[in-house]
Design a protein around this motif. Structure first.
Motif, PDB file in Angstrom:
ATOM      1  N   PRO A  37      -3.788   7.895  10.727  1.00 41.55           N
ATOM      2  CA  PRO A  37      -3.329   6.550  10.360  1.00 41.55           C
ATOM      3  C   PRO A  37      -2.831   6.516   8.914  1.00 41.55           C
ATOM      4  O   PRO A  37      -3.331   7.250   8.054  1.00 41.55           O
ATOM      5  CB  PRO A  37      -4.592   5.697  10.512  1.00 41.55           C
ATOM      6  CG  PRO A  37      -5.715   6.650  10.225  1.00 41.55           C
ATOM      7  CD  PRO A  37      -5.261   7.986  10.783  1.00 41.55           C
ATOM      8  N   ASP A  38      -1.851   5.687   8.643  1.00 42.71           N
ATOM      9  CA  ASP A  38      -1.347   5.499   7.284  1.00 42.71           C
ATOM     10  C   ASP A  38      -2.282   4.520   6.576  1.00 42.71           C
ATOM     11  O   ASP A  38      -2.336   3.343   6.927  1.00 42.71           O
ATOM     12  CB  ASP A  38       0.078   4.948   7.326  1.00 42.71           C
ATOM     13  CG  ASP A  38       0.736   4.909   5.955  1.00 42.71           C
ATOM     14  OD1 ASP A  38       0.021   4.705   4.950  1.00 42.71           O
ATOM     15  OD2 ASP A  38       1.971   5.053   5.884  1.00 42.71           O
ATOM     16  N   TRP A  39      -3.029   5.006   5.596  1.00 44.78           N
ATOM     17  CA  TRP A  39      -4.004   4.133   4.934  1.00 44.78           C
ATOM     18  C   TRP A  39      -3.332   3.009   4.153  1.00 44.78           C
ATOM     19  O   TRP A  39      -3.945   1.965   3.894  1.00 44.78           O
ATOM     20  CB  TRP A  39      -4.945   4.924   4.032  1.00 44.78           C
ATOM     21  CG  TRP A  39      -4.326   5.707   2.907  1.00 44.78           C
ATOM     22  CD1 TRP A  39      -4.091   7.051   2.883  1.00 44.78           C
ATOM     23  CD2 TRP A  39      -3.892   5.210   1.633  1.00 44.78           C
ATOM     24  NE1 TRP A  39      -3.539   7.419   1.682  1.00 44.78           N
ATOM     25  CE2 TRP A  39      -3.410   6.315   0.895  1.00 44.78           C
ATOM     26  CE3 TRP A  39      -3.861   3.953   1.038  1.00 44.78           C
ATOM     27  CZ2 TRP A  39      -2.893   6.184  -0.393  1.00 44.78           C
ATOM     28  CZ3 TRP A  39      -3.346   3.820  -0.248  1.00 44.78           C
ATOM     29  CH2 TRP A  39      -2.874   4.922  -0.949  1.00 44.78           C
ATOM     30  N   ARG A  40      -2.067   3.181   3.801  1.00 44.58           N
ATOM     31  CA  ARG A  40      -1.392   2.136   3.033  1.00 44.58           C
ATOM     32  C   ARG A  40      -1.217   0.864   3.851  1.00 44.58           C
ATOM     33  O   ARG A  40      -1.427  -0.238   3.336  1.00 44.58           O
ATOM     34  CB  ARG A  40      -0.043   2.659   2.530  1.00 44.58           C
ATOM     35  CG  ARG A  40      -0.194   3.783   1.497  1.00 44.58           C
ATOM     36  CD  ARG A  40       1.080   4.557   1.270  1.00 44.58           C
ATOM     37  NE  ARG A  40       1.525   5.254   2.467  1.00 44.58           N
ATOM     38  CZ  ARG A  40       2.460   6.205   2.468  1.00 44.58           C
ATOM     39  NH1 ARG A  40       3.037   6.567   1.333  1.00 44.58           N
ATOM     40  NH2 ARG A  40       2.821   6.786   3.591  1.00 44.58           N
ATOM     41  N   SER A  41      -0.868   1.009   5.133  1.00 47.20           N
ATOM     42  CA  SER A  41      -0.780  -0.184   5.980  1.00 47.20           C
ATOM     43  C   SER A  41      -2.172  -0.733   6.268  1.00 47.20           C
ATOM     44  O   SER A  41      -2.369  -1.954   6.358  1.00 47.20           O
ATOM     45  CB  SER A  41      -0.037   0.142   7.280  1.00 47.20           C
ATOM     46  OG  SER A  41      -0.703   1.155   8.010  1.00 47.20           O
ATOM     47  N   GLY A  42      -3.145   0.164   6.403  1.00 39.17           N
ATOM     48  CA  GLY A  42      -4.512  -0.289   6.594  1.00 39.17           C
ATOM     49  C   GLY A  42      -5.017  -1.054   5.384  1.00 39.17           C
ATOM     50  O   GLY A  42      -5.712  -2.078   5.516  1.00 39.17           O
ATOM     51  N   LEU A  43      -4.679  -0.578   4.186  1.00 34.38           N
ATOM     52  CA  LEU A  43      -5.069  -1.264   2.958  1.00 34.38           C
ATOM     53  C   LEU A  43      -4.453  -2.655   2.894  1.00 34.38           C
ATOM     54  O   LEU A  43      -5.125  -3.629   2.521  1.00 34.38           O
ATOM     55  CB  LEU A  43      -4.640  -0.435   1.748  1.00 34.38           C
ATOM     56  CG  LEU A  43      -4.813  -1.089   0.378  1.00 34.38           C
ATOM     57  CD1 LEU A  43      -6.278  -1.393   0.109  1.00 34.38           C
ATOM     58  CD2 LEU A  43      -4.217  -0.193  -0.714  1.00 34.38           C
ATOM     59  N   ALA A  44      -3.187  -2.763   3.258  1.00 28.85           N
ATOM     60  CA  ALA A  44      -2.522  -4.073   3.234  1.00 28.85           C
ATOM     61  C   ALA A  44      -3.254  -5.052   4.153  1.00 28.85           C
ATOM     62  O   ALA A  44      -3.450  -6.230   3.787  1.00 28.85           O
ATOM     63  CB  ALA A  44      -1.063  -3.926   3.670  1.00 28.85           C
ATOM     64  N   ALA A  45      -3.672  -4.588   5.326  1.00 32.29           N
ATOM     65  CA  ALA A  45      -4.375  -5.470   6.258  1.00 32.29           C
ATOM     66  C   ALA A  45      -5.745  -5.875   5.707  1.00 32.29           C
ATOM     67  O   ALA A  45      -6.172  -7.034   5.864  1.00 32.29           O
ATOM     68  CB  ALA A  45      -4.545  -4.766   7.609  1.00 32.29           C
ATOM     69  N   ILE A  46      -6.429  -4.942   5.038  1.00 25.91           N
ATOM     70  CA  ILE A  46      -7.748  -5.248   4.474  1.00 25.91           C
ATOM     71  C   ILE A  46      -7.618  -6.290   3.353  1.00 25.91           C
ATOM     72  O   ILE A  46      -8.377  -7.282   3.316  1.00 25.91           O
ATOM     73  CB  ILE A  46      -8.408  -3.961   3.940  1.00 25.91           C
ATOM     74  CG1 ILE A  46      -8.768  -3.031   5.098  1.00 25.91           C
ATOM     75  CG2 ILE A  46      -9.657  -4.301   3.128  1.00 25.91           C
ATOM     76  CD1 ILE A  46      -9.169  -1.631   4.659  1.00 25.91           C
ATOM     77  N   VAL A  47      -6.671  -6.075   2.447  1.00 25.03           N
ATOM     78  CA  VAL A  47      -6.489  -7.006   1.343  1.00 25.03           C
ATOM     79  C   VAL A  47      -6.098  -8.388   1.867  1.00 25.03           C
ATOM     80  O   VAL A  47      -6.589  -9.421   1.386  1.00 25.03           O
ATOM     81  CB  VAL A  47      -5.426  -6.477   0.354  1.00 25.03           C
ATOM     82  CG1 VAL A  47      -5.058  -7.539  -0.688  1.00 25.03           C
ATOM     83  CG2 VAL A  47      -5.936  -5.220  -0.338  1.00 25.03           C
ATOM     84  N   GLN A  48      -5.248  -8.422   2.879  1.00 29.66           N
ATOM     85  CA  GLN A  48      -4.856  -9.703   3.475  1.00 29.66           C
ATOM     86  C   GLN A  48      -6.069 -10.414   4.080  1.00 29.66           C
ATOM     87  O   GLN A  48      -6.243 -11.626   3.908  1.00 29.66           O
ATOM     88  CB  GLN A  48      -3.794  -9.466   4.551  1.00 29.66           C
ATOM     89  CG  GLN A  48      -3.309 -10.744   5.236  1.00 29.66           C
ATOM     90  CD  GLN A  48      -2.660 -11.713   4.280  1.00 29.66           C
ATOM     91  OE1 GLN A  48      -1.982 -11.321   3.333  1.00 29.66           O
ATOM     92  NE2 GLN A  48      -2.850 -12.999   4.507  1.00 29.66           N
ATOM     93  N   GLU A  49      -6.926  -9.666   4.750  1.00 29.86           N
ATOM     94  CA  GLU A  49      -8.105 -10.273   5.370  1.00 29.86           C
ATOM     95  C   GLU A  49      -9.071 -10.821   4.316  1.00 29.86           C
ATOM     96  O   GLU A  49      -9.747 -11.829   4.546  1.00 29.86           O
ATOM     97  CB  GLU A  49      -8.823  -9.257   6.258  1.00 29.86           C
ATOM     98  CG  GLU A  49     -10.028  -9.830   6.989  1.00 29.86           C
ATOM     99  CD  GLU A  49     -10.643  -8.861   7.968  1.00 29.86           C
ATOM    100  OE1 GLU A  49     -11.708  -9.185   8.513  1.00 29.86           O
ATOM    101  OE2 GLU A  49     -10.060  -7.789   8.204  1.00 29.86           O
ATOM    102  N   LEU A  50      -9.138 -10.174   3.175  1.00 28.74           N
ATOM    103  CA  LEU A  50     -10.069 -10.591   2.131  1.00 28.74           C
ATOM    104  C   LEU A  50      -9.543 -11.719   1.267  1.00 28.74           C
ATOM    105  O   LEU A  50     -10.294 -12.303   0.477  1.00 28.74           O
ATOM    106  CB  LEU A  50     -10.412  -9.394   1.238  1.00 28.74           C
ATOM    107  CG  LEU A  50     -11.297  -8.313   1.900  1.00 28.74           C
ATOM    108  CD1 LEU A  50     -11.381  -7.079   1.010  1.00 28.74           C
ATOM    109  CD2 LEU A  50     -12.682  -8.866   2.184  1.00 28.74           C
ATOM    110  N   ARG A  51      -8.267 -12.038   1.407  1.00 24.83           N
ATOM    111  CA  ARG A  51      -7.717 -13.136   0.589  1.00 24.83           C
ATOM    112  C   ARG A  51      -8.332 -14.468   1.024  1.00 24.83           C
ATOM    113  O   ARG A  51      -8.465 -14.742   2.210  1.00 24.83           O
ATOM    114  CB  ARG A  51      -6.186 -13.218   0.744  1.00 24.83           C
ATOM    115  CG  ARG A  51      -5.461 -12.151  -0.061  1.00 24.83           C
ATOM    116  CD  ARG A  51      -4.005 -12.521  -0.278  1.00 24.83           C
ATOM    117  NE  ARG A  51      -3.390 -11.598  -1.223  1.00 24.83           N
ATOM    118  CZ  ARG A  51      -2.614 -10.580  -0.890  1.00 24.83           C
ATOM    119  NH1 ARG A  51      -2.358 -10.346   0.380  1.00 24.83           N
ATOM    120  NH2 ARG A  51      -2.101  -9.795  -1.812  1.00 24.83           N
ATOM    121  N   PRO A  52      -8.707 -15.314   0.050  1.00 22.83           N
ATOM    122  CA  PRO A  52      -9.324 -16.609   0.409  1.00 22.83           C
ATOM    123  C   PRO A  52      -8.339 -17.534   1.100  1.00 22.83           C
ATOM    124  O   PRO A  52      -7.140 -17.391   0.963  1.00 22.83           O
ATOM    125  CB  PRO A  52      -9.759 -17.168  -0.959  1.00 22.83           C
ATOM    126  CG  PRO A  52      -8.913 -16.446  -1.964  1.00 22.83           C
ATOM    127  CD  PRO A  52      -8.607 -15.099  -1.396  1.00 22.83           C
TER     128      PRO A  52
END
Length: 281
Positions: free
Chosen positions: A266-281
């Motif tokens: 898996p490309d961790w960069r797309s995974g990171l984008a999804a994680i940061v989006q989920e953590l945004r208030p």
């Protein structure tokens, strides 16, 4: 497919709940990994087509002073589960780690590379692998590295918290590996579980995010993704001492898993984008 999962609150278990809401998830109150016999009994008590062990002792530094407990959780409990699964002919899927290797060199570790853990945590995970293989049943040992998600404690969440508080951070730059989104691990386990429930062989494979990077460069990517101005300063491992020795090389050769189950890294960069989006208030 009737799936039985050990673990409920960990990073991979949380992602499995999203993908398989109909599966049975066993928390510590249902099957405590400090009691291997109870874990084996739980398998005998449930009807399942495949079993996933997504529970583990993950406190690497704490294992330095509590190796016996870590070995019970990471070694004896998975071995007992695997024996119970083997007795019923049920595939047993288990998440392991690059810490079973010594972290030397700069080449990715292949699944058949000699193991040589650097610390008690790595030894406890290796004991689990050995017990699972000795059980003799259909199994998948999936070694991964640098697991991250929007849940629990992990590097991404730590960097986001510190990056919002500080102008700069010192981060280790000489440890190299593949950050791996827990969501990708969960998806890989689901695909493999379905295939193995239909008779596909398992074995020992690797699965980690791509491209390989350093903790420092990963931290920079986290700051950029979150829009944080925090500056990352490269430091060597010797300037960030920890109770447990960390491997410098966590690169994993994942080609056998791709060949067996058709799942690329898996490309961790797309995974990171999804994680940061989920953590945004």
């Amino acid at each position: 497919m009737k799936l039985l999962v050990f673990g409920r609150t960990g990073q991979v278990a949380r992602e499995l709940q999203r993908l398989a809401p109909g599966a049975t998830f066993l928390g510590r109150e249902d099957a405590d990994l400090m009691d291997p016999a109870a874990c084996a009994a739980a398998i005998s008590a449930h009807d399942a087509d495949a079993i996933v062990n997504a529970a583990a002792w993950t406190a690497v530094d704490k294992a330095e002073t509590e190796e016996a407990a870590a070995t019970t959780v990471n070694g004896e409990a998975p071995a007992a589960m695997a024996k119970a699964a083997a007795a019923r002919g049920i595939p047993f899927l288990h998440v392991s780690t690059d810490y079973v290797f010594d972290g030397t060199g700069s080449q990715p570790f292949a699944p058949d590379h000699p193991t040589a853990p650097l610390n008690p945590y790595g030894r406890s995970k290796l004991a689990g692998e050995q017990g699972i293989r000795a059980a003799g049943g259909p199994h998948l040992i999936l070694r991964t590295s640098w697991v991250v998600s929007a849940h629990g404690a992990n590097f991404v969440k730590t960097m986001l918290r510190l990056g919002a508080e500080r102008e700069s951070l010192n981060v280790v730059a000489d440890q190299i590996g593949g950050p791996t989104p827990a969501a990708a691990i969960a998806g890989a386990l689901m695909t493999a579980a379905r295939a193995m429930a239909e008779g596909a062989p398992g074995g020992t494979h690797h699965f980690s995010g791509s491209p390989d990077t350093s903790w420092a460069d990963f931290a920079r990517a986290i700051m950029a993704e979150a829009g944080l101005p925090c500056r990352i300063n490269d430091i060597p491992t010797r300037e960030y001492p920890t109770p447990a020795q960390r491997p410098l090389n966590s690169r994993l050769d994942c080609s056998s898993f791709t060949a067996a189950f058709g799942i690329p890294r898996p490309d961790w960069r797309s995974g990171l984008a999804a994680i940061v989006q989920e953590l945004r208030p």
